[in-house]
Design a protein around this motif. Structure first.
Motif, PDB file in Angstrom:
ATOM      1  N   LEU A 102     -16.709  20.965  42.852  1.00  0.00           N
ATOM      2  CA  LEU A 102     -17.394  21.489  44.042  1.00  0.00           C
ATOM      3  C   LEU A 102     -17.434  20.445  45.156  1.00  0.00           C
ATOM      4  CD1 LEU A 102     -20.427  23.356  42.420  1.00  0.00           C
ATOM      5  CD2 LEU A 102     -18.577  24.411  43.756  1.00  0.00           C
ATOM      6  N   GLU A 103     -17.754  19.225  44.788  1.00  0.00           N
ATOM      7  CA  GLU A 103     -17.854  18.151  45.781  1.00  0.00           C
ATOM      8  C   GLU A 103     -16.498  17.803  46.385  1.00  0.00           C
ATOM      9  OE1 GLU A 103     -19.860  15.080  43.562  1.00  0.00           O
ATOM     10  OE2 GLU A 103     -21.836  15.995  43.912  1.00  0.00           O
ATOM     11  N   ALA A 104     -15.426  18.013  45.631  1.00  0.00           N
ATOM     12  CA  ALA A 104     -14.082  17.680  46.103  1.00  0.00           C
ATOM     13  C   ALA A 104     -13.463  18.780  46.960  1.00  0.00           C
ATOM     14  CB  ALA A 104     -13.173  17.397  44.906  1.00  0.00           C
ATOM     15  N   HIS A 105     -14.110  19.942  47.039  1.00  0.00           N
ATOM     16  CA  HIS A 105     -13.533  21.061  47.789  1.00  0.00           C
ATOM     17  C   HIS A 105     -13.173  20.586  49.199  1.00  0.00           C
ATOM     18  CE1 HIS A 105     -12.553  25.258  48.233  1.00  0.00           C
ATOM     19  NE2 HIS A 105     -13.180  25.281  49.396  1.00  0.00           N
ATOM     20  N   PRO A 106     -11.883  20.623  49.552  1.00  0.00           N
ATOM     21  CA  PRO A 106     -11.433  19.957  50.777  1.00  0.00           C
ATOM     22  C   PRO A 106     -11.546  20.774  52.064  1.00  0.00           C
ATOM     23  CG  PRO A 106      -9.557  20.829  49.600  1.00  0.00           C
ATOM     24  CD  PRO A 106     -10.770  21.108  48.746  1.00  0.00           C
ATOM     25  N   PHE A 107     -12.010  22.011  51.956  1.00  0.00           N
ATOM     26  CA  PHE A 107     -12.022  22.874  53.131  1.00  0.00           C
ATOM     27  C   PHE A 107     -13.442  23.150  53.601  1.00  0.00           C
ATOM     28  CE2 PHE A 107      -8.428  24.188  50.407  1.00  0.00           C
ATOM     29  CZ  PHE A 107      -7.414  23.634  51.180  1.00  0.00           C
ATOM     30  N   GLU A 108     -13.577  23.343  54.900  1.00  0.00           N
ATOM     31  CA  GLU A 108     -14.859  23.775  55.431  1.00  0.00           C
ATOM     32  C   GLU A 108     -15.166  25.135  54.822  1.00  0.00           C
ATOM     33  OE1 GLU A 108     -17.023  24.768  59.693  1.00  0.00           O
ATOM     34  OE2 GLU A 108     -14.883  24.297  59.648  1.00  0.00           O
ATOM     35  N   PRO A 157     -18.781  31.216  51.296  1.00  0.00           N
ATOM     36  CA  PRO A 157     -18.570  30.763  49.917  1.00  0.00           C
ATOM     37  C   PRO A 157     -17.771  31.739  49.046  1.00  0.00           C
ATOM     38  CG  PRO A 157     -20.825  30.347  50.574  1.00  0.00           C
ATOM     39  CD  PRO A 157     -20.195  31.161  51.676  1.00  0.00           C
ATOM     40  N   LYS A 158     -17.896  33.036  49.309  1.00  0.00           N
ATOM     41  CA  LYS A 158     -17.162  33.992  48.488  1.00  0.00           C
ATOM     42  C   LYS A 158     -15.677  34.037  48.844  1.00  0.00           C
ATOM     43  CE  LYS A 158     -18.303  38.019  51.298  1.00  0.00           C
ATOM     44  NZ  LYS A 158     -18.986  39.297  51.329  1.00  0.00           N
ATOM     45  N   HIS A 159     -15.271  33.367  49.923  1.00  0.00           N
ATOM     46  CA  HIS A 159     -13.860  33.283  50.296  1.00  0.00           C
ATOM     47  C   HIS A 159     -13.234  31.958  49.872  1.00  0.00           C
ATOM     48  CE1 HIS A 159     -14.300  36.428  53.769  1.00  0.00           C
ATOM     49  NE2 HIS A 159     -14.607  36.912  52.581  1.00  0.00           N
ATOM     50  N   SER A 160     -14.034  31.060  49.342  1.00  0.00           N
ATOM     51  CA  SER A 160     -13.553  29.753  48.888  1.00  0.00           C
ATOM     52  C   SER A 160     -13.622  29.704  47.364  1.00  0.00           C
ATOM     53  CB  SER A 160     -14.398  28.633  49.492  1.00  0.00           C
ATOM     54  OG  SER A 160     -14.191  28.565  50.891  1.00  0.00           O
ATOM     55  N   TYR A 161     -12.536  29.225  46.756  1.00  0.00           N
ATOM     56  CA  TYR A 161     -12.387  29.267  45.308  1.00  0.00           C
ATOM     57  C   TYR A 161     -12.005  27.920  44.743  1.00  0.00           C
ATOM     58  CZ  TYR A 161     -12.501  34.356  45.203  1.00  0.00           C
ATOM     59  OH  TYR A 161     -12.903  35.665  45.292  1.00  0.00           O
ATOM     60  N   VAL A 162     -12.362  27.731  43.487  1.00  0.00           N
ATOM     61  CA  VAL A 162     -11.827  26.651  42.678  1.00  0.00           C
ATOM     62  C   VAL A 162     -11.106  27.324  41.515  1.00  0.00           C
ATOM     63  CG1 VAL A 162     -12.308  24.642  41.229  1.00  0.00           C
ATOM     64  CG2 VAL A 162     -13.722  25.076  43.257  1.00  0.00           C
ATOM     65  N   THR A 163      -9.826  26.993  41.367  1.00  0.00           N
ATOM     66  CA  THR A 163      -9.071  27.446  40.202  1.00  0.00           C
ATOM     67  C   THR A 163      -9.055  26.294  39.223  1.00  0.00           C
ATOM     68  OG1 THR A 163      -7.690  28.891  41.555  1.00  0.00           O
ATOM     69  CG2 THR A 163      -6.868  28.335  39.353  1.00  0.00           C
ATOM     70  N   PHE A 164      -9.682  26.491  38.081  1.00  0.00           N
ATOM     71  CA  PHE A 164      -9.732  25.472  37.047  1.00  0.00           C
ATOM     72  C   PHE A 164      -8.446  25.587  36.234  1.00  0.00           C
ATOM     73  CE2 PHE A 164     -14.074  26.312  38.280  1.00  0.00           C
ATOM     74  CZ  PHE A 164     -14.566  25.028  38.472  1.00  0.00           C
ATOM     75  N   LEU A 165      -7.625  24.558  36.322  1.00  0.00           N
ATOM     76  CA  LEU A 165      -6.314  24.570  35.684  1.00  0.00           C
ATOM     77  C   LEU A 165      -6.374  23.977  34.282  1.00  0.00           C
ATOM     78  CD1 LEU A 165      -4.299  23.246  38.776  1.00  0.00           C
ATOM     79  CD2 LEU A 165      -4.493  25.637  37.998  1.00  0.00           C
ATOM     80  N   ALA A 166      -5.457  24.409  33.441  1.00  0.00           N
ATOM     81  CA  ALA A 166      -5.390  23.917  32.069  1.00  0.00           C
ATOM     82  C   ALA A 166      -4.815  22.503  31.991  1.00  0.00           C
ATOM     83  CB  ALA A 166      -4.564  24.864  31.202  1.00  0.00           C
ATOM     84  N   GLY A 167      -4.233  22.048  33.062  1.00  0.00           N
ATOM     85  CA  GLY A 167      -3.664  20.704  33.127  1.00  0.00           C
ATOM     86  C   GLY A 167      -3.424  20.324  34.575  1.00  0.00           C
ATOM     87  N   THR A 168      -2.763  19.202  34.779  1.00  0.00           N
ATOM     88  CA  THR A 168      -2.473  18.730  36.122  1.00  0.00           C
ATOM     89  C   THR A 168      -1.037  19.099  36.477  1.00  0.00           C
ATOM     90  OG1 THR A 168      -3.976  16.884  35.766  1.00  0.00           O
ATOM     91  CG2 THR A 168      -2.443  16.692  37.610  1.00  0.00           C
ATOM     92  N   TRP A 180      -4.703  25.970  50.670  1.00  0.00           N
ATOM     93  CA  TRP A 180      -4.861  25.551  49.281  1.00  0.00           C
ATOM     94  C   TRP A 180      -4.513  24.079  49.157  1.00  0.00           C
ATOM     95  CZ3 TRP A 180      -0.870  23.543  46.375  1.00  0.00           C
ATOM     96  CH2 TRP A 180       0.428  23.792  46.799  1.00  0.00           C
ATOM     97  N   GLU A 181      -5.099  23.470  48.131  1.00  0.00           N
ATOM     98  CA  GLU A 181      -4.847  22.062  47.846  1.00  0.00           C
ATOM     99  C   GLU A 181      -5.138  21.811  46.370  1.00  0.00           C
ATOM    100  OE1 GLU A 181      -3.254  18.713  48.658  1.00  0.00           O
ATOM    101  OE2 GLU A 181      -3.775  19.924  50.418  1.00  0.00           O
ATOM    102  N   VAL A 182      -4.269  21.055  45.712  1.00  0.00           N
ATOM    103  CA  VAL A 182      -4.502  20.643  44.329  1.00  0.00           C
ATOM    104  C   VAL A 182      -5.158  19.274  44.355  1.00  0.00           C
ATOM    105  CG1 VAL A 182      -3.444  20.000  42.131  1.00  0.00           C
ATOM    106  CG2 VAL A 182      -2.572  21.973  43.392  1.00  0.00           C
ATOM    107  N   ILE A 183      -6.277  19.177  43.659  1.00  0.00           N
ATOM    108  CA  ILE A 183      -6.960  17.896  43.488  1.00  0.00           C
ATOM    109  C   ILE A 183      -7.198  17.743  41.993  1.00  0.00           C
ATOM    110  CG2 ILE A 183      -9.022  16.530  44.004  1.00  0.00           C
ATOM    111  CD1 ILE A 183      -9.275  18.168  46.618  1.00  0.00           C
ATOM    112  N   GLY A 184      -6.441  16.859  41.368  1.00  0.00           N
ATOM    113  CA  GLY A 184      -6.543  16.664  39.918  1.00  0.00           C
ATOM    114  C   GLY A 184      -6.161  17.917  39.161  1.00  0.00           C
TER     115      GLY A 184
END
Length: 174
Positions: free
Chosen positions: A85-91, A95-106, A125-129
């Protein structure tokens, strides 16, 4: 073992029904404690009985055996979800239009480069870790980008939750 946020990918859509009471029962049968679910989209918070990777794989196997379909399971500790949540790079405009996709790996650098070839319009979109962060300009129901194609290009399965849901799961994992 500490509490974890456990997410099943793509349940209760497209004919793959996983009742939340059954999802809780499966986790409890596998030895999880303090089990709770949140909304009917595969969200589970619990204290797993063992190594979380083994528990996640056992959940996948149990769902497949019981319901006849395979769905990836991805989990994060409360601290990892907070960091996402803290790393979310977008303004965050909505909130319902902003997502975090939890990936199984990098994803690999080559996979990310391939994913960048797809047009996104005003979506971002942006991949962080191990997380793919997304902000849809008009909501996930009307994406301007080819999010499925981007996900395939990344070549790592994952499951997305909007920021409201992630915040609620973090609170439940307290």
């Amino acid at each position: 073992m500490s509490r974890r946020i456990v997410l099943a990918r793509a349940v209760n859509v497209g004919g793959c029904t996983l009742p939340m009471a059954e999802w809780r029962a499966i986790a409890e049968a596998l030895g999880a404690e303090d089990v709770t679910t949140y909304i009917a989209s595969g969200n589970l918070v619990c204290t797993p009985p063992e190594d979380h990777e083994s528990f996640d794989r056992a959940l996948e196997k149990a769902v497949q055996e019981r319901f006849g379909f395979f769905r990836e399971v991805v989990s994060r500790s409360r601290e990892e979800a907070i960091a996402a949540l803290e790393a979310h790079p977008f303004e965050v405009l909505e909130p319902k239009h902003s997502y975090v996709t939890f990936l199984a790996g990098t994803p690999t650098a080559a996979a990310i480069e391939k994913a960048r070839t797809f047009e996104t319009g005003d979506d971002r979109w942006e991949v962080i870790g191990r997380e793919l962060h997304i902000r849809y300009a008009g909501g996930a129901g009307r994406p301007q980008m080819k999010d499925v194609s981007i996900g395939r290009a990344l070549a790592v399965p994952g499951t997305a939750r909007n920021l409201n849901t992630v915040r609620k799961l973090v609170a439940l994992a307290e």
